[in-house]
Design an enzyme around this catalytic site. Structure first.
Site, mmCIF file in Angstrom:
data_model
loop_
_atom_site.group_PDB
_atom_site.id
_atom_site.type_symbol
_atom_site.label_atom_id
_atom_site.label_comp_id
_atom_site.label_asym_id
_atom_site.label_seq_id
_atom_site.Cartn_x
_atom_site.Cartn_y
_atom_site.Cartn_z
ATOM 1 N N GLY A 375 0.784 -1.232 0.000
ATOM 2 C CA GLY A 375 0.000 0.000 0.000
ATOM 3 C C GLY A 375 0.809 1.273 0.000
ATOM 4 O O GLY A 375 0.320 2.301 0.461
ATOM 5 N N THR A 377 1.931 3.144 -2.634
ATOM 6 C CA THR A 377 1.421 4.136 -3.588
ATOM 7 C C THR A 377 0.056 4.651 -3.166
ATOM 8 O O THR A 377 -0.214 5.852 -3.207
ATOM 9 C CB THR A 377 1.333 3.521 -4.993
ATOM 10 O OG1 THR A 377 2.620 3.012 -5.360
ATOM 11 C CG2 THR A 377 0.886 4.557 -5.999
ATOM 12 N N SER A 693 22.720 -13.704 6.987
ATOM 13 C CA SER A 693 21.778 -14.111 8.038
ATOM 14 C C SER A 693 21.464 -15.600 8.026
ATOM 15 O O SER A 693 20.772 -16.092 8.921
ATOM 16 C CB SER A 693 20.473 -13.313 7.903
ATOM 17 O OG SER A 693 19.867 -13.556 6.660
ATOM 18 N N LYS A 736 10.857 -10.955 8.695
ATOM 19 C CA LYS A 736 11.112 -12.381 8.911
ATOM 20 C C LYS A 736 10.122 -12.978 9.906
ATOM 21 O O LYS A 736 9.617 -14.091 9.709
ATOM 22 C CB LYS A 736 12.540 -12.587 9.405
ATOM 23 C CG LYS A 736 13.612 -12.231 8.370
ATOM 24 C CD LYS A 736 15.007 -12.337 8.953
ATOM 25 C CE LYS A 736 16.072 -11.979 7.923
ATOM 26 N NZ LYS A 736 17.438 -12.009 8.463
#
Length: 787
Positions: A375, A377, A693, A736
Site C-alpha cells: 500500500g 502508492t 543471516s 522475517k
C-alpha cells in the site's frame, strides 16, 4: 478745449514727485509682496477694500500695501493678521468689473513701517514711518550686483514663465536696491522669503540674501532641466519605437501577413503581467517575448519561443492549496483509507501538527520502503486527501536519462521540461503531494545519472531554487511534500538515501489481511465486477483459505487478484442465470480458484536430519528458507549449490570451520572431516540468494547431519556467525517474523541483539511465537536439535 486724461506714466511720475503722507489706508495683500518701483496687477473682492480703492482714487491715489501672514483670504483683517512692514503704492489703473470686483494696477513707491493703526472701520488706516536708508555704491556692491545679474540671467534662461526681456532690463539697472527688489519679485520663492527681503534695509545684506535665493532656485531649475531632458529622451525613444512599429505594421500588411502573431504577443504580455512572476522568471519571460515579437510566424524559432512562454505562464508560481490542519479529521481519513500502517500515519499527523504551529515549515522528504503490495502508492493518495492537497505521481522505474528529471535545453529540437516541472504544471499548485514511485529502480548510463539530478529535488535546503534546464530559471519546490517509494534501500545511492526520511512498511499479518479483505478488497472487487452485495459473500474461512492456500505473500496484490478471480466466476454464473447469489466457502472455493497451490509441508521436510528452516528477507518481504546438508564418503571437500552469493558461501565455510574446531564437543569423530565430503544445498536453485543471516541455519544443518539428529518441526532461525561461534545481529527482523507467523512457525531463534527490533512486531504475532535470544552457537544447537 477738452481736458487731457492723465496717462499711466503721468500718474507714476506724479507719484514719485509726491511726498508720501504719514497716514495711509492699508490694503491687505494675500500671497504676494509689493516692492518699491515694481508694478503689480491685483484683483480686489472684499467690500471694505473696494471702498478703500474708491476713496483713494478720489483723492491722491496713494495707499499702503501690507502682506497677510496667512495665505487664506479673509473678509476683514485685523492688525494682528498683517506684517508690520509694507510698501506704499500708487494706483496706476483701476477698473470695476461689477460692484463686488475691481481690477488694479499698482506701482510701489517706498518701504514703510507701521507705527500704529489709527482706524479699522470701514477699512484699516495706519500712521507710517517711511524707511529710506542711504547707500553708497562701492566695489563690493558692484561685484554683488554683477554676480546676481549673471545668476539671474541663467534663471531666466531655464524658466519658461519669465520673458528674456526681464533679464536684459535687470542688466540696465544701476541701483542695487531696485535690482534686488526686481529679482526677488520675479523668482519662484515663498511669500515669507519675499517679505524677509522687503524688511532687509541694509543693501549689502539684501544683495547677499537675494543671491542665496537665486542660487537655490538655479539649482532646482538645473535639476528640473536635467530631468526634463531625460524624460524627453525617453519620450523620443518611445515615439521612435512607435513610428518604427507602425512602419513595420504597414510592411507586414503589404506582404499579406496577418496580425495573429501580434495578438499572441499582446496576450502573453498580459499573462506575464497578471501572473506576478518572480523577478528572474519575469525578466526571462520578457526577453523571450521581445524575441517573439521580432519573429515571423513561419520561423522555426517562433514555435519554440511560443512553447516556452506557454510553460512559464502556466506554471503555478504563486498558486497554493490550503492545508487541512484538523488533525482529528485527517486521522479519520487516513484510518478510513488504510488499515494498519501506523508508523506512516503517525508521521503524517506529526507533520500536520508542526505545520499548524509553524506554517513556514519546509516539506519533508519521506521514503516508504516495503515489499510490493503493502500500500505504498495508495498511501500517497490517502496523504494527499488528508492534507487537502493535489496528488501527482511519477514512476521512476527504468529511467536512465538525467534529462527526464531536469529537462532538455531549449537548443534541442522538441525540448521540454523534466518530469518534475511537467507534474507541477499538471497539479496546478506549488504545494502538491508529489510521489516519486520506485526510486530504487532508477538506472544510469551514458545519458547521465537521474539519481544525481534528484539530489537537488529531494533536499529541503536546496530545492527552493530548483532549476530545470528548459526553464532556465529557479522554481521553488520547498512547499512540495515529496514521498518516494522503494522495495529496497541498497540500490539507492547513499547521498540520495541520506536526504530522505525512511519509513519501513512491513507485510501484513493474517488477521490484518482478513480485516483488509473484508473492509476494502471484497467490496472493491465486487463493485468492479458488477456484483451487488446480496449476490456474493465470503465466509471468514474462505477468505482465510485464499490467504494461506493461494497467496502466501507480504502484501495484498495477489490476494485482491484471487478475490477478483472468484468474483468473475460468480458473475459468469449469475449472467448465465444459473444462480442468483453465491456464498463462497472453503468447500466451493476450489471451483473458482482451482486446487490449493500452497501446502504446508514444513514438518515433513524437517523430519530428517540435515534439514533446517531459516528466515530470509527478500524484496517481497520475509520468507522461509530451507537449508539442507548431507555428508558422504570423500576427502573433506565442501560443496555449495542453490545459486548462492559470495557472502552466503563464506557463511557456509565459517560454519564448517567452527564445527571442525569443536567436533569433540558436539560428539563427532575428529577424523570424520578427513573421510567425508559435506554438501550444502538451498532449494529454489533458480533464485539468487545472498546475505549473512543464514549462517546460523547452515551451521545447525551441518551439525544436524553430523549428529544424526533432527530439529524441532515448528522452529526457524536467523543470525550471522563468527569463527568463534558468536551469533551476530541481522536485519529485516519484522519481515522475517511476519513470514514465520504466516507459515505457522511457533518457535524462532534469533540473535540477542535483535530483541529490540521486535518493538515494531504486532502484539498478537509476538504472543503466538516463542522467541529464543542467543549470542553463542552452543546455545543454538542445544535449543534446535532434538536430544
Amino acid at each position: 478745449m477738452s481736458k487731457k486724461k492723465p496717462s499711466e506714466s503721468d500718474a507714476s511720475e506724479k507719484a514719485n514727485e509726491k511726498k508720501i503722507p504719514d497716514n495711509l489706508p492699508i490694503l491687505p495683500l494675500v500671497d504676494v509682496v509689493m516692492f518699491p518701483k515694481m508694478v503689480l496687477p491685483l484683483i480686489v473682492l472684499q467690500k471694505e477694500s473696494i471702498q478703500l480703492i474708491d476713496e483713494a482714487m478720489s483723492k491722491n491715489r496713494l495707499i499702503g500695501t501690507v502682506t497677510s501672514k496667512s495665505n487664506d483670504p479673509k473678509n476683514q483683517y485685523s492688525p494682528d493678521d498683517l506684517y508690520t512692514m509694507g510698501s506704499s503704492a500708487v494706483i496706476l489703473k483701476m477698473a470695476k468689473v461689477d460692484e463686488d470686483k475691481a481690477q488694479l494696477l499698482l506701482q510701489g513707491i517706498g518701504r514703510f513701517k507701521i507705527a500704529e493703526y489709527t482706524a479699522d472701520n470701514p477699512y484699516l488706516r495706519a500712521r507710517i514711518e517711511n524707511l529710506e536708508l542711504p547707500w553708497k555704491k562701492d566695489k563690493e556692491i558692484e561685484a554683488l550686483m554683477a554676480n546676481l545679474i549673471n545668476q539671474y540671467q541663467r534663471v531666466v534662461e531655464l524658466s519658461t514663465g519669465l520673458p528674456p526681456e526681464i533679464a536684459a532690463m535687470a542688466k540696465t539697472l544701476d541701483e542695487p536696491d531696485t535690482l534686488a527688489d526686481l529679482i526677488t519679485s520675479t523668482i519662484n520663492t515663498t511669500t515669507q522669503e519675499k517679505q524677509e527681503i522687503l524688511e532687509t534695509l541694509d543693501i549689502r545684506e539684501r544683495l547677499n540674501k537675494v543671491t542665496r535665493m537665486v542660487n537655490y532656485q538655479l539649482e532646482i531649475l538645473e535639476m528640473g532641466h536635467k530631468i526634463q531632458n531625460q524624460v524627453k529622451g525617453d519620450m523620443d525613444k518611445q515615439q521612435r519605437d512607435y513610428y518604427l512599429r507602425q512602419q513595420l505594421k504597414a510592411i507586414r500588411e503589404e506582404l499579406g501577413d496577418t496580425d495573429e502573431s501580434r495578438v499572441e504577443v499582446d496576450e502573453y504580455r498580459t499573462k506575464i503581467a497578471e501572473k506576478n512572476l518572480p523577478e528572474v522568471a519575469a525578466k526571462e519571460a520578457e526577453r523571450e517575448l521581445n524575441r517573439l515579437s521580432r519573429m515571423h510566424p513561419s520561423s522555426a524559432e517562433y514555435s519554440v519561443a511560443l512553447t516556452y512562454l506557454d510553460w512559464i505562464t502556466q506554471l503555478p508560481w504563486n498558486e497554493a492549496s490550503t492545508d487541512n490542519l484538523d488533525l482529528n479529521k485527517a486521522q479519520k481519513m487516513l484510518d478510513a483509507d488504510h488499515f494498519g500502517l501506523e508508523k506512516a500515519k503517525k508521521r503524517i499527523l506529526e507533520y500536520l501538527a508542526v505545520r499548524k504551529l509553524n506554517p513556514n515549515i519546509k516539506g519533508p522528504i519521506l521514503c516508504l520502503v516495503g515489499p510490493p503490495g503493502v500500500g505504498k502508492t495508495s498511501l500517497g493518495h490517502s496523504i494527499a486527501n488528508a492534507l487537502g492537497r493535489n496528488f501527482i505521481r511519477v514512476a521512476l522505474g527504468g529511467i536512465r536519462d538525467e534529462a527526464e528529471i531536469r529537462g532538455h535545453r531549449r537548443t534541442y529540437v522538441g525540448a521540454l521540461p523534466g518530469r518534475i516541472i511537467q507534474s507541477i504544471r499538471r497539479a496546478g499548485t506549488n504545494n502538491p503531494v508529489f510521489m516519486l514511485d520506485e526510486i530504487d529502480k532508477v538506472g544510469s548510463d551514458f545519458r547521465g545519472d537521474p539519481s544525481s539530478a534528484l539530489l537537488e529535488v529531494l533536499d529541503p535546503e536546496q530545492n527552493f531554487s530548483f532549476e530545470d534546464h528548459y526553464l532556465d530559471v529557479p522554481f521553488d519546490l520547498s512547499k512540495v511534500l515529496f514521498i518516494t517509494t522503494a522495495n529496497v534501500l541498497d540500490t539507492i545511492p547513499p547521498p540520495l538515501r541520506d536526504r530522505m526520511e525512511v519509513l519501513r512498511l512491513a507485510g501484513y499479518t493474517l488477521d490484518e489481511k482478513l480485516k483488509i479483505a473484508s473492509r476494502y478488497l471484497i467490496p472493491r472487487q465486487r463493485e468492479a465486477n458488477g456484483l451487488k452485495k446480496d449476490q456474493i459473500s465470503f465466509t471468514k474461512g474462505a477468505t482465510r483459505q485464499i490467504i494461506t492456500g493461494y497467496t502466501l505473500e507480504a502484501g495484498l496484490r495477489n490476494l485482491e487478484r484471487e478475490i477478483g478471480n472468484t468474483c468473475r466466476g460468480v458473475a459468469a454464473s449469475i449472467a448465465k442465470e444459473e444462480k442468483e447469489s453465491v456464498e463462497i466457502t472453503t468447500k466451493n472455493l476450489t471451483k473458482y480458484l482451482g486446487p490449493v497451490r500452497i501446502t504446508n509441508d514444513m514438518k515433513r521436510r524437517v523430519a530428517t536430519p540435515g534439514v533446517v528452516m531459516g528466515l530470509a528477507w527478500t524484496e517481497a518481504g520475509g520468507d522461509i528458507l530451507f537449508i539442507e546438508a548431507t555428508a558422504m564418503q570423500g576427502n573433506g571437500k565442501l560443496t555449495l549449490t542453490g545459486q548462492l552469493g559470495d557472502v552466503m558461501k563464506e557463511s557456509a565455510t565459517a560454519a564448517l570451520s567452527y564445527l571442525r574446531s569443536n567436533a569433540k564437543s558436539i560428539g563427532v569423530a575428529e577424523d570424520f572431516f578427513q573421510k567425508h565430503d559435506i554438501h550444502i544445498h538451498v532449494p529454489a536453485g533458480a533464485t539468487p540468494k545472498d546475505g549473512p543471516s543464514a549462517g546460523v541455519t547452515m551451521l545447525t544443518a551441518i551439525a544436524s547431519v553430523l549428529t544424526g539428529t533432527t530439529t524441532h518441526k515448528d522452529l526457524a532461525m536467523t543470525g550471522e556467525i563468527t569463527l568463534r561461534g558468536q551469533v551476530l545481529p541481522v536485519g529485516g527482523i519484522k519481515e522475517k517474523v511476519l513470514a514465520a507467523h504466516r507459515s505457522g512457525i511457533k518457535t524462532i531463534i534469533m540473535p540477542k541483539l535483535c530483541e529490540k527490533d521486535l518493538l515494531d512486531v504486532p502484539k498478537n504475532v509476538k504472543t503466538a511465537i516463542k522467541f529464543h535470544f542467543v549470542d553463542n552457537m552452543k546455545d543454538v544447537l542445544k535449543i534446535a536439535l532434538n536430544k
